[in-house]
Design a protein around this motif. Sequence first.
Motif, PDB file in Angstrom:
ATOM      1  N   GLU A  67       9.931 -25.278  30.606  1.00 34.50           N
ATOM      2  CA  GLU A  67       9.956 -26.266  31.683  1.00 34.50           C
ATOM      3  C   GLU A  67       8.982 -27.407  31.445  1.00 34.50           C
ATOM      4  OE1 GLU A  67       9.819 -24.291  35.451  1.00 34.50           O
ATOM      5  OE2 GLU A  67      11.437 -22.932  34.911  1.00 34.50           O
ATOM      6  N   ALA A  68       7.745 -27.107  31.081  1.00 30.96           N
ATOM      7  CA  ALA A  68       6.746 -28.155  30.838  1.00 30.96           C
ATOM      8  C   ALA A  68       6.984 -28.755  29.455  1.00 30.96           C
ATOM      9  CB  ALA A  68       5.346 -27.571  30.925  1.00 30.96           C
ATOM     10  N   ASP A  69       6.365 -29.905  29.193  1.00 28.89           N
ATOM     11  CA  ASP A  69       6.446 -30.520  27.868  1.00 28.89           C
ATOM     12  C   ASP A  69       5.356 -29.911  26.986  1.00 28.89           C
ATOM     13  OD1 ASP A  69       8.495 -32.085  28.775  1.00 28.89           O
ATOM     14  OD2 ASP A  69       7.348 -33.947  28.833  1.00 28.89           O
ATOM     15  N   PRO A  70       5.726 -29.077  26.018  1.00 33.19           N
ATOM     16  CA  PRO A  70       4.723 -28.415  25.189  1.00 33.19           C
ATOM     17  C   PRO A  70       4.089 -29.383  24.190  1.00 33.19           C
ATOM     18  CG  PRO A  70       6.923 -27.828  24.443  1.00 33.19           C
ATOM     19  CD  PRO A  70       7.086 -28.682  25.670  1.00 33.19           C
ATOM     20  N   PRO A  71       2.851 -29.103  23.779  1.00 31.94           N
ATOM     21  CA  PRO A  71       2.199 -29.987  22.806  1.00 31.94           C
ATOM     22  C   PRO A  71       2.836 -29.875  21.417  1.00 31.94           C
ATOM     23  CG  PRO A  71       0.771 -28.125  23.345  1.00 31.94           C
ATOM     24  CD  PRO A  71       1.969 -28.038  24.244  1.00 31.94           C
ATOM     25  N   HIS A  72       2.907 -31.022  20.753  1.00 31.62           N
ATOM     26  CA  HIS A  72       3.432 -31.124  19.382  1.00 31.62           C
ATOM     27  C   HIS A  72       2.266 -30.794  18.462  1.00 31.62           C
ATOM     28  CE1 HIS A  72       5.416 -34.018  16.229  1.00 31.62           C
ATOM     29  NE2 HIS A  72       5.499 -32.755  15.867  1.00 31.62           N
ATOM     30  N   VAL A  73       2.345 -29.650  17.736  1.00 30.25           N
ATOM     31  CA  VAL A  73       1.177 -29.185  16.984  1.00 30.25           C
ATOM     32  C   VAL A  73       1.281 -29.348  15.470  1.00 30.25           C
ATOM     33  CG1 VAL A  73       0.380 -27.617  18.788  1.00 30.25           C
ATOM     34  CG2 VAL A  73       2.002 -26.771  17.067  1.00 30.25           C
ATOM     35  N   TRP A  74       2.486 -29.263  14.903  1.00 27.58           N
ATOM     36  CA  TRP A  74       2.641 -29.359  13.451  1.00 27.58           C
ATOM     37  C   TRP A  74       3.832 -30.260  13.120  1.00 27.58           C
ATOM     38  CZ3 TRP A  74       3.053 -23.341  12.807  1.00 27.58           C
ATOM     39  CH2 TRP A  74       1.804 -22.753  13.086  1.00 27.58           C
ATOM     40  N   HIS A  75       3.740 -30.947  11.981  1.00 31.32           N
ATOM     41  CA  HIS A  75       4.835 -31.781  11.475  1.00 31.32           C
ATOM     42  C   HIS A  75       5.012 -31.451   9.992  1.00 31.32           C
ATOM     43  CE1 HIS A  75       7.465 -35.274  11.045  1.00 31.32           C
ATOM     44  NE2 HIS A  75       6.838 -35.517   9.907  1.00 31.32           N
ATOM     45  N   GLN A  76       6.223 -31.070   9.633  1.00 35.25           N
ATOM     46  CA  GLN A  76       6.506 -30.630   8.257  1.00 35.25           C
ATOM     47  C   GLN A  76       7.653 -31.459   7.686  1.00 35.25           C
ATOM     48  OE1 GLN A  76       8.570 -26.822   7.982  1.00 35.25           O
ATOM     49  NE2 GLN A  76       7.198 -26.211   6.333  1.00 35.25           N
ATOM     50  N   THR A 149      -5.819 -20.826  12.857  1.00 35.57           N
ATOM     51  CA  THR A 149      -6.476 -22.060  13.297  1.00 35.57           C
ATOM     52  C   THR A 149      -6.008 -22.453  14.694  1.00 35.57           C
ATOM     53  OG1 THR A 149      -6.701 -22.832  11.026  1.00 35.57           O
ATOM     54  CG2 THR A 149      -6.813 -24.512  12.758  1.00 35.57           C
ATOM     55  N   LEU A 150      -4.715 -22.327  14.953  1.00 34.68           N
ATOM     56  CA  LEU A 150      -4.173 -22.676  16.265  1.00 34.68           C
ATOM     57  C   LEU A 150      -4.769 -21.780  17.355  1.00 34.68           C
ATOM     58  CD1 LEU A 150      -2.101 -24.616  17.547  1.00 34.68           C
ATOM     59  CD2 LEU A 150      -0.369 -22.858  17.160  1.00 34.68           C
ATOM     60  N   LEU A 151      -4.892 -20.475  17.073  1.00 37.07           N
ATOM     61  CA  LEU A 151      -5.449 -19.542  18.056  1.00 37.07           C
ATOM     62  C   LEU A 151      -6.938 -19.785  18.276  1.00 37.07           C
ATOM     63  CD1 LEU A 151      -3.614 -16.264  17.006  1.00 37.07           C
ATOM     64  CD2 LEU A 151      -3.165 -17.691  19.021  1.00 37.07           C
ATOM     65  N   THR A 152      -7.655 -20.166  17.224  1.00 36.40           N
ATOM     66  CA  THR A 152      -9.097 -20.392  17.315  1.00 36.40           C
ATOM     67  C   THR A 152      -9.427 -21.742  17.944  1.00 36.40           C
ATOM     68  OG1 THR A 152      -9.440 -19.064  15.331  1.00 36.40           O
ATOM     69  CG2 THR A 152     -11.224 -20.529  15.964  1.00 36.40           C
ATOM     70  N   SER A 153      -8.713 -22.774  17.521  1.00 34.11           N
ATOM     71  CA  SER A 153      -9.055 -24.145  17.919  1.00 34.11           C
ATOM     72  C   SER A 153      -8.179 -24.727  19.021  1.00 34.11           C
ATOM     73  CB  SER A 153      -8.974 -25.065  16.697  1.00 34.11           C
ATOM     74  OG  SER A 153      -9.808 -24.590  15.672  1.00 34.11           O
ATOM     75  N   GLY A 154      -7.062 -24.093  19.308  1.00 30.54           N
ATOM     76  CA  GLY A 154      -6.143 -24.633  20.302  1.00 30.54           C
ATOM     77  C   GLY A 154      -5.278 -25.732  19.714  1.00 30.54           C
ATOM     78  N   ALA A 155      -4.477 -26.341  20.565  1.00 26.47           N
ATOM     79  CA  ALA A 155      -3.556 -27.388  20.114  1.00 26.47           C
ATOM     80  C   ALA A 155      -4.331 -28.608  19.633  1.00 26.47           C
ATOM     81  CB  ALA A 155      -2.605 -27.776  21.243  1.00 26.47           C
ATOM     82  N   PRO A 156      -3.955 -29.139  18.475  1.00 26.33           N
ATOM     83  CA  PRO A 156      -4.632 -30.346  17.965  1.00 26.33           C
ATOM     84  C   PRO A 156      -4.242 -31.560  18.805  1.00 26.33           C
ATOM     85  CG  PRO A 156      -2.756 -29.807  16.582  1.00 26.33           C
ATOM     86  CD  PRO A 156      -2.877 -28.693  17.588  1.00 26.33           C
ATOM     87  N   THR A 157      -5.066 -32.611  18.730  1.00 23.87           N
ATOM     88  CA  THR A 157      -4.753 -33.834  19.468  1.00 23.87           C
ATOM     89  C   THR A 157      -3.597 -34.589  18.841  1.00 23.87           C
ATOM     90  OG1 THR A 157      -6.455 -35.010  18.226  1.00 23.87           O
ATOM     91  CG2 THR A 157      -7.097 -34.120  20.385  1.00 23.87           C
ATOM     92  N   ARG A 158      -3.408 -34.417  17.523  1.00 25.78           N
ATOM     93  CA  ARG A 158      -2.267 -35.009  16.808  1.00 25.78           C
ATOM     94  C   ARG A 158      -1.647 -33.923  15.953  1.00 25.78           C
ATOM     95  NH1 ARG A 158      -4.574 -40.146  13.869  1.00 25.78           N
ATOM     96  NH2 ARG A 158      -2.687 -39.718  12.702  1.00 25.78           N
ATOM     97  N   PRO A 159      -0.328 -33.975  15.725  1.00 23.29           N
ATOM     98  CA  PRO A 159       0.318 -32.940  14.906  1.00 23.29           C
ATOM     99  C   PRO A 159      -0.297 -32.853  13.504  1.00 23.29           C
ATOM    100  CG  PRO A 159       1.965 -34.336  15.958  1.00 23.29           C
ATOM    101  CD  PRO A 159       0.632 -34.973  16.202  1.00 23.29           C
ATOM    102  N   VAL A 160      -0.537 -31.635  13.072  1.00 18.68           N
ATOM    103  CA  VAL A 160      -1.082 -31.380  11.734  1.00 18.68           C
ATOM    104  C   VAL A 160       0.049 -31.465  10.727  1.00 18.68           C
ATOM    105  CG1 VAL A 160      -2.181 -29.620  10.289  1.00 18.68           C
ATOM    106  CG2 VAL A 160      -2.887 -29.893  12.674  1.00 18.68           C
ATOM    107  N   PRO A 161      -0.095 -32.275   9.660  1.00 19.90           N
ATOM    108  CA  PRO A 161       0.958 -32.336   8.643  1.00 19.90           C
ATOM    109  C   PRO A 161       0.941 -31.073   7.782  1.00 19.90           C
ATOM    110  CG  PRO A 161      -0.849 -33.836   8.081  1.00 19.90           C
ATOM    111  CD  PRO A 161      -1.183 -33.214   9.399  1.00 19.90           C
ATOM    112  N   LEU A 162       2.128 -30.532   7.526  1.00 15.05           N
ATOM    113  CA  LEU A 162       2.273 -29.303   6.753  1.00 15.05           C
ATOM    114  C   LEU A 162       3.025 -29.545   5.467  1.00 15.05           C
ATOM    115  CD1 LEU A 162       3.546 -26.842   9.526  1.00 15.05           C
ATOM    116  CD2 LEU A 162       1.177 -27.423   8.968  1.00 15.05           C
ATOM    117  N   GLY A 163       2.798 -28.670   4.508  1.00 10.73           N
ATOM    118  CA  GLY A 163       3.611 -28.625   3.305  1.00 10.73           C
ATOM    119  C   GLY A 163       4.735 -27.620   3.509  1.00 10.73           C
ATOM    120  N   LEU A 164       5.198 -27.031   2.411  1.00  3.71           N
ATOM    121  CA  LEU A 164       6.282 -26.043   2.471  1.00  3.71           C
ATOM    122  C   LEU A 164       5.816 -24.873   3.224  1.00  3.71           C
ATOM    123  CD1 LEU A 164       9.162 -25.326   1.535  1.00  3.71           C
ATOM    124  CD2 LEU A 164       8.147 -24.389  -0.499  1.00  3.71           C
TER     125      LEU A 164
END
Length: 164
Positions: A67-76, A149-164
């Motif tokens: 229902e809510a707008d979830p935070p965008h955390v990763w971009h691959q 990292t997500l569990l320890t630090s919470g949602a990042p302010t900007r999506p974290v870029p990912l590799g494969l």
Amino acid sequence: MPSVSMRHAVRAIILDEGDRILLCRFAIPDPAGTVVWAAPGGGIEPGETPLGALRREVREEVGLLIEADPPHVWHQEVVAAGHAAGYDGVINDYFLVRTVPFEPRGELSDDELAAENISELKWWSLPDVCGYHGPDLFSPRDLAGLLGTLLTSGAPTRPVPLGL
């Protein structure tokens, strides 16, 4: 230079109150017998917003209403021929969804899930992911580190870029 055709998709990092992540087991026939545990989600259809696609995919695959707008955390972005049938690669945007524990069962029938190569839905704890030594893969490959990292630090302010 030829244009690159990328499959745009959204995925939900669904975490319950015990910090378990819900993953789908994708049994992909080509390359031969690849099995990947990945977050539920899928392609964005024409005219659909990313969050609209996320809500639809999660409802269809695991039965959770977002229902809510979830935070965008990763971009691959993965440019690799054969990574997604009919495309030169994929762009996955991951959103963090917190929920109470539930028994995953979406709107799709078992046959419809099988047509999407989904053979199982399972809750995983971080120690389970870290300690897994079987033949199956995780997507993203460093899911354990990223999830930690997500569990320890919470949602990042900007999506974290990912590799494969």
